[in-house]
Structures are given as C-alpha cells and as structure tokens.
Design a protein around this motif. Structure first.
Motif, PDB file in Angstrom:
ATOM      1  N   LYS A   1       3.329  15.417 -10.991  1.00  0.00           N
ATOM      2  CA  LYS A   1       3.678  15.765 -12.376  1.00  0.00           C
ATOM      3  C   LYS A   1       5.117  16.290 -12.487  1.00  0.00           C
TER       4      LYS A   1
ATOM      5  N   LYS B   1       2.798  10.558  -9.284  1.00  0.00           N
ATOM      6  CA  LYS B   1       2.022  10.815 -10.498  1.00  0.00           C
ATOM      7  C   LYS B   1       1.268  12.132 -10.395  1.00  0.00           C
ATOM      8  N   TYR B   2       0.671  12.393  -9.241  1.00  0.00           N
ATOM      9  CA  TYR B   2      -0.079  13.640  -9.031  1.00  0.00           C
ATOM     10  C   TYR B   2       0.844  14.850  -9.106  1.00  0.00           C
TER      11      TYR B   2
ATOM     12  N   ARG C   1       2.256   1.772  -3.465  1.00  0.00           N
ATOM     13  CA  ARG C   1       1.250   2.277  -4.407  1.00  0.00           C
ATOM     14  C   ARG C   1       0.873   3.718  -4.096  1.00  0.00           C
ATOM     15  N   ALA C   2       0.812   4.070  -2.812  1.00  0.00           N
ATOM     16  CA  ALA C   2       0.474   5.445  -2.430  1.00  0.00           C
ATOM     17  C   ALA C   2       1.576   6.411  -2.856  1.00  0.00           C
TER      18      ALA C   2
ATOM     19  N   SER D   1       1.705  16.017  -0.175  1.00  0.00           N
ATOM     20  CA  SER D   1       1.230  16.251  -1.536  1.00  0.00           C
ATOM     21  C   SER D   1       2.080  17.322  -2.205  1.00  0.00           C
TER      22      SER D   1
ATOM     23  N   LYS E   1       4.816  11.260   2.488  1.00  0.00           N
ATOM     24  CA  LYS E   1       3.348  11.303   2.439  1.00  0.00           C
ATOM     25  C   LYS E   1       2.809  12.731   2.348  1.00  0.00           C
TER      26      LYS E   1
ATOM     27  N   ALA F   1       3.655   5.977  -5.380  1.00  0.00           N
ATOM     28  CA  ALA F   1       3.560   6.102  -6.839  1.00  0.00           C
ATOM     29  C   ALA F   1       2.421   7.040  -7.235  1.00  0.00           C
ATOM     30  N   LYS F   2       1.324   6.984  -6.506  1.00  0.00           N
ATOM     31  CA  LYS F   2       0.186   7.867  -6.782  1.00  0.00           C
ATOM     32  C   LYS F   2       0.543   9.324  -6.512  1.00  0.00           C
ATOM     33  N   ARG F   3       1.278   9.575  -5.411  1.00  0.00           N
ATOM     34  CA  ARG F   3       1.687  10.956  -5.106  1.00  0.00           C
ATOM     35  C   ARG F   3       2.671  11.476  -6.148  1.00  0.00           C
TER      36      ARG F   3
ATOM     37  N   ARG G   1       0.824  -1.211   0.000  1.00  0.00           N
ATOM     38  CA  ARG G   1       0.000   0.000   0.000  1.00  0.00           C
ATOM     39  C   ARG G   1       0.856   1.258   0.000  1.00  0.00           C
TER      40      ARG G   1
ATOM     41  N   CYS H   1       7.134  13.515  -1.361  1.00  0.00           N
ATOM     42  CA  CYS H   1       6.174  12.450  -1.692  1.00  0.00           C
ATOM     43  C   CYS H   1       6.432  11.212  -0.848  1.00  0.00           C
TER      44      CYS H   1
END
Length: 256
Positions: A67, A64-65, A57-58, A132, A130, A60-62, A54, A127
């Motif tokens: 940019k 991606k957000y 994946r979290a 943003s 944790k 990687a999501k941050r 988790r 990131c």
C-alpha cells in the motif's frame, strides 16, 4: 499435435498452474524447430518464461500489499539537492541487508526534502527482494490501531504487523497524537524491537518528539528502541519540492 492432444496438454498445464508455459509453448516450439534446438533447451526456454512471469506477478502482489503511496525509485531521486546525503550509503540501505539484521532506518529532515520518496524507494527494493512491506503514515496507523481496539481485533492486528519484514511509518511529527494513540504506536515499536525493521520519516529532531507523543517517558522509551540498532539519514536542505517548483516557475517565465 492433433486438436485432442492440444486440448489435453492445455488442460494439464492449467491444472498445474503454468499459465506462461500454456501461453508460450506453441510459439516457443515453432521457434525451437526453426533453430534446431534440443528438447532440453526448448523446456529451459519455457520454464525460464514461467519463472520470470511468476516473479513479476509476485513482485506486483507484494507492492499491492505494501500500500505504498506511489512507486518511487532511487533512480528518480535528485541526490545533488541534498548535499549532506551520501548516495552510496542510501544505495547500501536499498540492498536491504539491514532487514536481515533487524535494524531500523530513520530519515530526519525538514518538509519537502524527499524523506517519503527515499522511504518508499527502499520499500520498493524490499519488495523486489521478496520481503513483505506495509506502509502507513503515523496518523493512519494510529487510527487503524484505535479502530482495531474498538472492534476488539487489536491482538490480531498487532500479530499481522509483527510478521511484516519492513514496516514503513511516514510523517511522524505532522499531527499530534492522542495519548492512547501514542501508547498504541509505542506497542507496535516494542513488538518489532530486534524482531523486525522499521523505516520511519520525521520532520522533528529527536528532542522535539515529546510534542507529538506527549509523554516524556514514553518518548524516551520509544527512541531507545528505535535507535538501538539504527541507520539515521539526516536530510537537512532546502525543500526538495519547493526547489523543483521554483525551477519550473523560472522555466515558464523564460518561455513567456
């Protein structure tokens, strides 16, 4: 476990959104049986795998957000190329304690000295912790804001940018801004004053910012907000990229 029980278990794990447990439980059970571990340790192994997955994946999501233009790290940066830069100070900033204090980081120096690399590396560490992050070149952000204003979504855009823990603004000074764009950029800086951190790179000394922002009062007001709580990294050295290119060229000539 018979096929019906296995199907029921996997259905429950799917409903509970435990994909790593669903993927690993059978193999982990086999390993646990061979090693004679307790039921509690078996569960611990399963849930450690779930938590680790988790977090991956979290992260990687941050990323991606955010940019980011590339995935850069401090380990990749050649600190000896910038003798004036204190590596320990940069690593302390990468711990992101400045974010909790709502402080800014300004990276100031000539072209090709690694400002974007360090700004991106700090963003990656944020990131990882944790937080943003959003990355824009200054010209991209101004274009985004002008477009949002024309589409009457500027208020929502500003609200979203206020909520970001770290806003990275790259390349202030490369492109002169239209007066309306400079005003919108000032609004974003004002929105985040003592509320959220900005990491900004620029090739211009502060006294030359008026050449980009046009208005002297606006420039002074923006600098006042950016530098009230700030860490300034001066990166004045020979172009990092130029030095690298010259080294490669010498190597190629030596091999010829």
């Amino acid at each position: 476990m018979n096929p019906g029980e296995r199907l029921s278990l996997e259905s429950h794990l799917k409903a509970l959104k435990l994909p790593s447990v669903k993927r690993e439980y059978a193999k982990t059970a086999t390993d646990a049986a061979k090693e004679g571990v307790s039921y509690e340790e078996y569960l611990l192994r399963l849930f450690c795998a779930e938590v680790a997955d988790r977090e991956t994946r979290a992260f990687a999501k941050r990323i991606k957000y955010a940019k980011l233009p590339a995935h850069k790290t401090l380990a990749d940066f050649e600190f000896p190329a910038i003798p004036s830069l204190d590596p320990m100070r940069v690593h302390r900033l990468a711990s992101c304690e400045f974010v909790a204090r709502r402080e800014n980081v300004l990276l100031v120096g000539g072209n090709g000295t690694g400002k974007t690399h360090l700004a991106t590396a700090i963003a990656v560490e944020a990131c990882r912790r944790k937080l943003s992050v959003r990355f824009f070149t200054v010209s991209q952000l101004v274009e985004h804001l002008l477009e949002a204003r024309s589409e009457r979504t500027l208020g929502r855009t500003r609200t979203l940018l206020k909520k970001v823990d770290v806003l990275v603004l790259d390349e202030l000074g490369f492109v002169p801004l239209p007066p309306s764009g400079a005003e919108l950029l000032f609004d974003i800086v004002s929105d985040r004053y003592e509320k959220g951190s900005i990491v900004l790179t620029t090739n211009l000394p502060f006294e030359e910012w008026t050449s980009v922002l046009v208005s002297e009062p606006l420039t002074h007001a923006m600098l006042d907000r950016l530098t009230h709580h700030v860490h300034i990294l001066e990166m004045n050295a020979r172009s990092y990229r130029l030095s690298d290119s010259l080294k490669r060229n010498v190597t190629l000539q030596g091999e010829a």
